[in-house]
Design an enzyme around this catalytic site. Structure first.
Site, mmCIF file in Angstrom:
data_model
loop_
_atom_site.group_PDB
_atom_site.id
_atom_site.type_symbol
_atom_site.label_atom_id
_atom_site.label_comp_id
_atom_site.label_asym_id
_atom_site.label_seq_id
_atom_site.Cartn_x
_atom_site.Cartn_y
_atom_site.Cartn_z
ATOM 1 C CG HIS A 71 3.164 6.337 8.768
ATOM 2 N ND1 HIS A 71 2.517 6.845 7.665
ATOM 3 C CD2 HIS A 71 4.359 6.981 8.843
ATOM 4 C CE1 HIS A 71 3.295 7.765 7.090
ATOM 5 N NE2 HIS A 71 4.418 7.870 7.792
ATOM 6 C CE LYS B 67 -3.075 -4.200 14.555
ATOM 7 N NZ LYS B 67 -2.269 -3.129 15.160
ATOM 8 C CD GLU C 179 0.372 -2.108 13.264
ATOM 9 O OE1 GLU C 179 -0.029 -2.185 12.097
ATOM 10 O OE2 GLU C 179 -0.120 -1.321 14.115
ATOM 11 C CB ALA D 96 -2.433 -4.511 19.170
ATOM 12 N N GLY D 97 -1.237 -1.600 20.292
ATOM 13 C CA GLY D 97 -0.884 -0.793 21.456
ATOM 14 C C GLY D 97 0.627 -0.667 21.574
ATOM 15 N N GLY E 215 2.352 5.303 15.101
ATOM 16 C CA GLY E 215 2.803 5.120 13.723
ATOM 17 C C GLY E 215 3.334 3.725 13.399
HETATM 18 N N1 LIG Z 1 4.926 10.342 10.134
HETATM 19 C C1 LIG Z 1 3.640 10.656 10.270
HETATM 20 N N2 LIG Z 1 3.193 11.848 9.825
HETATM 21 C C2 LIG Z 1 1.904 12.196 9.949
HETATM 22 N N3 LIG Z 1 0.957 11.408 10.475
HETATM 23 C C3 LIG Z 1 1.355 10.201 10.931
HETATM 24 C C4 LIG Z 1 2.693 9.764 10.854
HETATM 25 N N4 LIG Z 1 2.774 8.519 11.375
HETATM 26 C C5 LIG Z 1 1.529 8.205 11.749
HETATM 27 N N5 LIG Z 1 0.681 9.196 11.490
HETATM 28 C C6 LIG Z 1 -0.767 9.251 11.767
HETATM 29 O O1 LIG Z 1 -0.946 8.994 13.162
HETATM 30 C C7 LIG Z 1 -2.046 8.138 13.362
HETATM 31 C C8 LIG Z 1 -1.541 6.883 14.069
HETATM 32 O O2 LIG Z 1 -0.672 6.179 13.192
HETATM 33 P P1 LIG Z 1 -0.743 4.616 13.085
HETATM 34 O O3 LIG Z 1 -2.150 4.184 12.820
HETATM 35 O O4 LIG Z 1 0.290 4.174 12.121
HETATM 36 O O5 LIG Z 1 -0.350 4.237 14.587
HETATM 37 P P2 LIG Z 1 -0.274 2.815 15.265
HETATM 38 O O6 LIG Z 1 0.854 2.848 16.219
HETATM 39 O O7 LIG Z 1 -0.229 1.781 14.210
HETATM 40 O O8 LIG Z 1 -1.661 2.739 16.074
HETATM 41 P P3 LIG Z 1 -2.396 1.424 16.652
HETATM 42 O O9 LIG Z 1 -1.901 1.247 18.043
HETATM 43 O O10 LIG Z 1 -3.857 1.792 16.585
HETATM 44 O O11 LIG Z 1 -2.062 0.264 15.766
HETATM 45 C C9 LIG Z 1 -2.648 7.854 11.985
HETATM 46 O O12 LIG Z 1 -3.687 8.754 11.754
HETATM 47 C C10 LIG Z 1 -1.499 8.121 11.046
HETATM 48 O O13 LIG Z 1 -1.904 8.501 9.765
HETATM 49 C C1 LIG Z 2 -7.767 0.543 19.589
HETATM 50 C C2 LIG Z 2 -6.318 0.931 19.438
HETATM 51 N N1 LIG Z 2 -6.148 1.698 18.246
HETATM 52 C C3 LIG Z 2 -5.405 -0.274 19.418
HETATM 53 N N2 LIG Z 2 -5.764 -1.105 18.296
HETATM 54 C C4 LIG Z 2 -5.435 -1.052 20.723
HETATM 55 C C5 LIG Z 2 -4.730 -0.317 21.784
HETATM 56 C C6 LIG Z 2 -4.653 -1.092 23.068
HETATM 57 C C7 LIG Z 2 -3.974 -0.326 24.174
HETATM 58 C C8 LIG Z 2 -3.960 -1.073 25.427
HETATM 59 C C9 LIG Z 2 -3.289 -0.262 26.507
HETATM 60 O O1 LIG Z 2 -2.060 -0.285 26.616
HETATM 61 O O2 LIG Z 2 -3.976 0.442 27.256
HETATM 62 MG MG LIG Z 3 -1.541 0.271 13.836
#
Ligand SMILES: Nc1ncnc2c1ncn2[C@@H]1O[C@H](COP(=O)(O)OP(=O)(O)OP(=O)(O)O)[C@@H](O)[C@H]1O
Ligand SMILES: C[C@H](N)[C@H](N)CCCCCC(=O)O
Ligand SMILES: [Mg+2]
Length: 226
Positions: A17, A37, A116, A118-119, A14
């Site tokens: 999010h 990003k 933001e 990544a990972g 998230g």
């Molecule tokens: N509070 C929440 N309630 C419901 N769904 C959520 C919530 N927070 C995140 N999500 C859902 O979980 C998934 C992952 O969220 P998000 O893309 O924000 O994660 P991230 O940490 O940014 O991932 P990444 O590592 O890919 O950048 C998405 O589908 C998002 O809509």
């Molecule tokens: C593709 C994914 N949603 C992210 N953007 C990248 C996540 C990298 C994770 C690397 C790791 O810790 O294994």
């Molecule tokens: Mg993300």
């Protein structure tokens, strides 16, 4: 310009999010807020370039208008670890290139810049460096998004321990309810509150993107909104 780095306990917890909610929250206080990003893996072709959903969401939630490439300088098609994606495509992510991109986005008139990651926290960017090396070099205050699911205690505590080892200023954590089937959600939040030394800034309910943050007063202090 106030600057923060948003990390998470893992990928898909998230960060995007919460970053988008924070961008809107900051705008409600009359500020110009922009998301960054630097590295995104997982993209599709649109308008003749590769675009990533996170970067587009951040851009949509920002009230400063900048070109896509300024918000997301490193974009890779495959949803894989970025340093592997970079190697596969003959590119190199360096600390210097990240900082050059950061200088470009800092040249905008944003009052707030939220980056933001990544990972999770320990993201390799090449054979030797990690994204946290860049966060440290830029001296960015960090906000940790904890995706509430079984296993998050370990991830959150290890992340905190490593940040402390590096001398990172983590201004607080945000509890994000990403799994509505998780048992003992409140007890897990309480366990984290007891063990994490930084304050709990907000709780995000399990809901769609319109969800409001349950904001604690410390969030205003952490974001320097008062
Ligand atoms: N509070 C929440 N309630 C419901 N769904 C959520 C919530 N927070 C995140 N999500 C859902 O979980 C998934 C992952 O969220 P998000 O893309 O924000 O994660 P991230 O940490 O940014 O991932 P990444 O590592 O890919 O950048 C998405 O589908 C998002 O809509
Ligand atoms: C593709 C994914 N949603 C992210 N953007 C990248 C996540 C990298 C994770 C690397 C790791 O810790 O294994
Ligand atoms: Mg993300």
């Amino acid at each position: 310009m106030k600057q923060f780095f948003i990390t998470g306990t893992d990928t898909e917890v998230g960060k995007t999010h919460i970053s988008c909610l924070l961008l809107k929250f900051i705008q409600n206080y009359g500020h110009r807020a922009l998301g960054f990003k630097p590295i995104a893996a997982g993209a599709e072709e649109a308008f003749g370039q590769w675009v990533n959903d996170d970067a587009l969401s951040l851009l949509e939630s920002s009230n400063v208008n900048v070109p896509y490439n300024t918000v997301n300088p490193f974009v890779f098609a495959e949803p894989i670890a970025p340093h592997i994606a970079a190697k596969n495509t003959g590119k190199t992510i360096t600390l210097a290139s990240l900082s050059a991109s950061y200088r470009a986005i800092k040249a905008t008139d944003a009052d707030y810049l939220l980056t933001e990651g990544a990972g999770g926290w320990a993201l390799p960017i090449n054979d030797t460096d990690y994204l946290y090396d860049w966060v440290k070099a830029e001296n960015l205050p960090v906000i940790l998004v904890v995706g509430l699911k079984l296993g998050c205690l370990n991830h959150a505590l290890l992340t905190q321990a490593h940040m402390q080892q590096l001398g990172i200023n983590c201004v607080g954590w945000i509890a994000n309810h990403i799994d509505n089937t998780m048992l003992e959600q409140q007890a897990n939040i309480a366990s984290l509150k007891e063990r994490l030394t930084m304050p709990l800034l907000a709780i995000a309910p399990y809901a769609d993107e319109q969800a409001k943050l349950q904001v604690h007063d410390v969030l205003l202090d952490a974001l320097k909104l008062r």
